[in-house]
Design a protein around this motif. Structure first.
Motif, PDB file in Angstrom:
ATOM      1  N   GLY A 148      62.073  47.946  33.077  1.00  0.00           N
ATOM      2  CA  GLY A 148      61.795  49.481  32.560  1.00  0.00           C
ATOM      3  C   GLY A 148      60.579  49.952  32.921  1.00  0.00           C
ATOM      4  O   GLY A 148      60.152  51.088  32.994  1.00  0.00           O
ATOM      5  N   SER A 149      59.623  48.955  32.524  1.00  0.00           N
ATOM      6  CA  SER A 149      58.149  49.192  32.404  1.00  0.00           C
ATOM      7  C   SER A 149      57.474  49.580  33.952  1.00  0.00           C
ATOM      8  O   SER A 149      56.544  50.260  34.118  1.00  0.00           O
ATOM      9  N   LEU A 150      58.700  49.360  34.904  1.00  0.00           N
ATOM     10  CA  LEU A 150      58.139  49.675  36.266  1.00  0.00           C
ATOM     11  C   LEU A 150      58.592  51.313  36.672  1.00  0.00           C
ATOM     12  O   LEU A 150      58.376  51.526  37.767  1.00  0.00           O
ATOM     13  N   ARG A 151      59.380  51.771  35.664  1.00  0.00           N
ATOM     14  CA  ARG A 151      59.900  53.115  36.238  1.00  0.00           C
ATOM     15  C   ARG A 151      58.740  54.142  36.157  1.00  0.00           C
ATOM     16  O   ARG A 151      57.530  53.969  35.622  1.00  0.00           O
ATOM     17  N   HIS A 152      58.789  55.089  37.313  1.00  0.00           N
ATOM     18  CA  HIS A 152      57.765  55.874  37.687  1.00  0.00           C
ATOM     19  C   HIS A 152      58.289  57.014  38.319  1.00  0.00           C
ATOM     20  O   HIS A 152      59.177  57.065  38.696  1.00  0.00           O
ATOM     21  N   ASP A 153      57.391  58.088  38.267  1.00  0.00           N
ATOM     22  CA  ASP A 153      57.855  59.618  38.833  1.00  0.00           C
ATOM     23  C   ASP A 153      57.211  59.423  40.567  1.00  0.00           C
ATOM     24  O   ASP A 153      55.959  59.632  40.807  1.00  0.00           O
ATOM     25  N   TRP A 154      58.138  58.572  41.235  1.00  0.00           N
ATOM     26  CA  TRP A 154      57.699  58.192  42.737  1.00  0.00           C
ATOM     27  C   TRP A 154      57.004  59.383  43.525  1.00  0.00           C
ATOM     28  O   TRP A 154      56.144  59.097  44.247  1.00  0.00           O
ATOM     29  N   LEU A 155      57.575  60.242  43.482  1.00  0.00           N
ATOM     30  CA  LEU A 155      57.141  61.558  44.180  1.00  0.00           C
ATOM     31  C   LEU A 155      56.289  62.615  43.529  1.00  0.00           C
ATOM     32  O   LEU A 155      55.760  63.287  44.091  1.00  0.00           O
ATOM     33  N   GLY A 156      56.124  62.255  42.273  1.00  0.00           N
ATOM     34  CA  GLY A 156      55.203  63.257  41.612  1.00  0.00           C
ATOM     35  C   GLY A 156      54.038  62.821  41.133  1.00  0.00           C
ATOM     36  O   GLY A 156      53.197  63.551  40.650  1.00  0.00           O
ATOM     37  N   ASP A 157      53.636  61.428  41.481  1.00  0.00           N
ATOM     38  CA  ASP A 157      52.475  60.876  41.311  1.00  0.00           C
ATOM     39  C   ASP A 157      51.673  60.790  42.536  1.00  0.00           C
ATOM     40  O   ASP A 157      52.148  60.113  43.552  1.00  0.00           O
ATOM     41  N   LEU A 162      52.758  59.195  48.434  1.00  0.00           N
ATOM     42  CA  LEU A 162      52.591  59.056  49.953  1.00  0.00           C
ATOM     43  C   LEU A 162      53.352  57.738  50.036  1.00  0.00           C
ATOM     44  O   LEU A 162      54.105  57.508  51.326  1.00  0.00           O
ATOM     45  N   TYR A 163      53.304  56.729  49.472  1.00  0.00           N
ATOM     46  CA  TYR A 163      53.833  55.421  49.788  1.00  0.00           C
ATOM     47  C   TYR A 163      55.248  55.361  49.595  1.00  0.00           C
ATOM     48  O   TYR A 163      56.054  55.033  50.110  1.00  0.00           O
ATOM     49  N   SER A 164      55.768  56.181  48.451  1.00  0.00           N
ATOM     50  CA  SER A 164      57.201  56.553  48.575  1.00  0.00           C
ATOM     51  C   SER A 164      57.810  57.255  49.852  1.00  0.00           C
ATOM     52  O   SER A 164      58.845  56.971  50.281  1.00  0.00           O
ATOM     53  N   VAL A 165      57.197  58.219  50.268  1.00  0.00           N
ATOM     54  CA  VAL A 165      57.569  58.786  51.446  1.00  0.00           C
ATOM     55  C   VAL A 165      57.514  57.816  52.733  1.00  0.00           C
ATOM     56  O   VAL A 165      58.459  57.859  53.571  1.00  0.00           O
ATOM     57  N   MET A 166      56.428  57.109  52.920  1.00  0.00           N
ATOM     58  CA  MET A 166      56.530  56.027  53.871  1.00  0.00           C
ATOM     59  C   MET A 166      57.473  55.067  53.889  1.00  0.00           C
ATOM     60  O   MET A 166      58.135  54.689  54.641  1.00  0.00           O
ATOM     61  N   GLY A 167      58.167  54.567  52.483  1.00  0.00           N
ATOM     62  CA  GLY A 167      59.038  53.663  52.329  1.00  0.00           C
ATOM     63  C   GLY A 167      60.531  54.631  52.837  1.00  0.00           C
ATOM     64  O   GLY A 167      61.226  53.721  53.419  1.00  0.00           O
TER      65      GLY A 167
END
Length: 299
Positions: A148-157, A162-167
């Motif tokens: 759970g510590s790795l949870r993140h706002d992947w598209l809002g940070d 950019l890395y999320s969109v790349m993935g």
């Protein structure tokens, strides 16, 4: 004369395509180029601006930042899918097909290709749900497995967007090179693999010394096609992030869209799209020229 008469009817079949190309590609491009030399908000009479829009582009940090993001998209949509596609295609063809049958390999190939069939808007919406910060599937999965510590706002940070969109784009694009490479492997002479096996070559050495040289034309086509797709990517950025947060995922095509419809700087947006088109055309011509030279040397 009779030979010319026999050849003449075949040229008639080129006329519809030529007219469509002229109407859909050439005329709009020339009109867009003409507008790029004006100041225009989409209504009224355009005002001649000369090279003002292009001079402004040279000093626009947002424009150059969008091109840097575009290079990241080239990595995500061309370099990584090509490399993964090569390995997966060789594995499906050389291992799965031989040990589990061609039908199993075909089913797996179809599964990898499925994202290419999905409309990019549908894929983008699904991934926006998966990557949502509060109840997204990825964050819920991380929490369920004790991460759970790795949870993140992947598209809002801005640091992760950019890395999320790349993935997402790697997932979308992977099926295309895989299918092309598996088709290319069909024409490789099986005797080459048999000879390599008799010489004691490992799978990796057979892949490096037999597979790669034999499907070099397919690799060139895939790299060119995917690079062009990466340079003009728009739909995924529009659906997932709309260029944000803070321009962290903006690319030239979306930057041009913003200039057209959000800031109503139509002339400036036309200049951006004109520059992007010229870059894509130049890249395609250079790649085709290099491929032709390589083929001529091999002959």
């Amino acid at each position: 004369m009779s030979g010319q008469q026999r050849e003449y009817p075949y040229t008639l079949f080129l006329i519809p395509g030529a007219l469509a190309f002229l109407a859909v590609i050439v005329v709009p491009f020339l009109m867009n180029t003409g507008i790029s030399f004006t100041h225009w908000q989409g209504v009224g009479t355009p005002e001649w601006a000369g090279l003002d829009n292009y001079r402004a582009l040279l000093d626009d940090d947002a424009f150059w930042e969008s091109f840097r993001h575009s290079l990241a998209m080239v990595v995500a949509m061309a370099a990584i899918p090509t490399a993964l596609g090569l390995v997966l295609a060789a594995g499906l063809f050389d291992f799965v097909g031989k040990h589990f049958g061609s039908r199993t390999a075909s089913v797996l190939r179809a599964c990898f290709y499925l994202p290419q069939v999905l409309p990019i808007a549908v894929a983008g919406i699904v991934w926006s749900w998966i990557l949502a910060p509060e109840d997204g599937a990825l964050n819920d999965l991380l929490k369920a497995v004790g991460l759970g510590s790795l949870r993140h706002d992947w598209l809002g940070d801005p640091d992760f967007a950019l890395y999320s969109v790349m993935g997402v784009m790697v997932w979308v694009q992977l099926g295309f090179p895989l299918v092309v490479f598996m088709a290319g492997l069909q024409r490789v002479d099986p005797a080459l693999y048999e000879a390599a096996e008799l010489d004691g070559a490992s799978w990796w050495r057979r892949f490096w010394h037999v597979t790669l040289p034999q499907i070099r034309p397919e690799i060139s086509v895939v790299l060119l096609w995917c690079t062009i797709a990466a340079l003009k990517v728009f739909g995924a950025v529009y659906v997932l992030t709309k260029g944000g947060p803070g321009g962290a995922t903006n690319v030239p095509s979306y930057f041009s869209f913003q200039s057209f419809f959000e800031t109503t700087q139509v002339g400036y947006g036309s200049a951006v799209s004109t520059v992007l088109t010229v870059i894509i055309l130049a890249l395609a011509l250079v790649a085709l020229r290099l491929q032709t030279r390589t083929e001529d040397r091999e002959r």
